[in-house]
Design an enzyme around this catalytic site. Structure first.
Site, mmCIF file in Angstrom:
data_model
loop_
_atom_site.group_PDB
_atom_site.id
_atom_site.type_symbol
_atom_site.label_atom_id
_atom_site.label_comp_id
_atom_site.label_asym_id
_atom_site.label_seq_id
_atom_site.Cartn_x
_atom_site.Cartn_y
_atom_site.Cartn_z
ATOM 1 N N TYR A 108 0.845 -1.189 0.000
ATOM 2 C CA TYR A 108 0.000 0.000 0.000
ATOM 3 C C TYR A 108 0.878 1.235 0.000
ATOM 4 C CZ TYR A 108 -3.291 3.565 1.515
ATOM 5 O OH TYR A 108 -4.045 4.707 1.582
ATOM 6 N N GLU A 196 -3.100 7.622 -4.438
ATOM 7 C CA GLU A 196 -3.070 6.340 -3.728
ATOM 8 C C GLU A 196 -2.821 5.205 -4.706
ATOM 9 O OE1 GLU A 196 -5.894 4.703 -0.259
ATOM 10 O OE2 GLU A 196 -6.688 4.325 -2.247
#
Ligand code: GDP
Ligand code: MN
Length: 384
Positions: A108, A196
């Site tokens: 992530y 992101e």
């Protein structure tokens, strides 16, 4: 403003960030032909302004071109409901068809603004993928946060630290600083509030690839980002919020049934708090602004009245630059235009307040006046 995954990946590619080969399409037939180009095996991804697609049927791995066509047909025929959308979901007008990635590791990565530290921050976790929300909940320490000095930018020692945190080795570790600084440039150059990548993957042969991409651009920077405005997809936005944005009215749709018309953001926040504190639930935040005209007030009230969940209306106006008589005329105009009979509680103070109250009083609207905000909140509770 949010971008679609395929738009974000096009930007990534311009900055030299590796993304899977793919094409965005709007029909099952096109999806089939793109998948054929990848030898039949492909991933089909619904393009919506919401995450959580993987767990909601919005990301499907196809083993043949016919499979890809079926997946695309299914996604394009219905709205997608994920844990990040309301129960009505969001329409799927396009799907991204990509070559299949060979995933060795899912991580992530996100860049956003740390509002407490007042600087950009890079968030990374070695356990990326679809369960990142649970990771954040159950083991927040596994998410590393790296504040970035906006004057210095992302420093090489920080990139090396992040590569270590992610447990990257060999080629992937060597590639990390270049990737991270490219992502930081995407964030800064485009006035983003969020970049992101979940998951950022290491492939079987040790390359770093952005398998997913999410970008949000700061609405207040849009005046200097015409190229971003061209990427706006209003089909993904709340209809009333999009209407309000076009009229330059600050409006956020909420869950309750009390439509709120207020001038000034602080007063609007206070109105929401006091309304909630008496057990009535606001249907929206709305700041009509200082210099509103009769037409603008009427449009704002029109938006409130066209919201099907609104059962009662609360007006809290402090007449300064916006005079009370102007606000009153706008309210009356909107009620007449829509033929609405919803009860309305009005608290008005300031410039031309007597005119404002007279206009409302003589209008025949089901209006109740209140002197203080607490009285207004009580009156709106009783109107429910
Ligand atoms: P999100 O759920 O909306 O965030 O959608 P993602 O793009 O992150 O996809 C969800 C998951 O699908 C990823 O975490 C991967 O596990 C899986 N996935 C996506 N693309 C591929 C691919 O090319 N190959 C494989 N094997 N899995 C993929
Ligand atoms: Mn994702």
């Amino acid at each position: 403003m949010k971008l679609h995954e395929y738009q974000a990946k096009e930007i990534f590619a311009r900055y030299g960030i590796a993304v899977p080969q793919g094409r965005v399409v709007a029909t099952a037939a096109e999806a089939e032909s793109v998948a054929e180009g990848f030898g039949g095996r492909a991933v089909v991804k619904a393009q919506v302004h919401a995450g959580g697609r993987g767990k909601a049927g919005g990301v499907k791995v196809a083993q043949s071109a016919a499979d890809a066509a079926d997946a695309a047909r299914g996604m394009l025929s219905a709205s997608l409901v994920t844990n990040q959308t309301g129960p009505e979901g969001v329409p799927v007008n396009q799907v991204l068809v990509e070559e299949l990635a060979d995933i060795a590791k899912e991580m992530y990565l996100a860049l956003t603004v740390d509002r407490v530290e007042r600087c950009p921050v890079l968030l990374v976790s070695a356990s990326g993928g679809m369960d990142i929300e649970e990771v954040a909940e159950s083991s927040p320490e596994s998410i590393h946060s790296e504040p970035i000095d906006p004057v210095l930018g992302l420093m090489p020692f920080q990139s090396r630290r992040i590569a270590r945190r992610l447990g990257l080795e060999a080629g992937a570790a060597a590639a990390a600083p270049g990737l991270l600084s490219a992502l930081y440039r995407v964030f800064v150059d485009n006035d983003c509030t969020l970049v992101e990548v979940n998951p950022l993957i290491v492939t079987g042969d040790g390359r770093l690839v952005a398998l997913d991409a999410k970008i949000s651009v700061d609405d207040d920077a849009m005046f200097r980002r015409p190229e971003m405005l061209a990427l706006r997809d209003t089909t993904q936005e709340d209809e009333l919020e999009a209407q309000a944005a076009d009229l330059d009215i600050a409006y956020v749709n909420l869950d309750g049934d009390v439509g709120c018309l207020v001038n000034g953001a602080g007063l609007a926040m206070a109105t929401l708090d006091v309304t909630s504190s008496v057990g009535a639930a606001p249907a929206n935040f709305l700041d009509v602004g200082g210099g509103a005209s009769v037409d603008k007030v009427a449009s704002a009230v029109g938006i409130i009245l066209s919201d099907p969940k609104v059962r009662r209306v609360l007006v809290n106006v402090f007449g300064g630059i916006l005079r009370c008589d102007i606000a009153a005329e706008g309210i009356v105009q909107a009620y007449r235009n829509t033929g609405s009979g919803l009860p309305i509680v009005v608290r008005m103070l300031g410039t031309n307040v007597d005119d404002g109250k007279r206009i409302l009083g003589e209008s025949g609207l089901p209006v109740v006046f209140a002197e203080t905000l607490s009285e207004a909140a009580e009156a709106i509770r009783r109107a429910g």
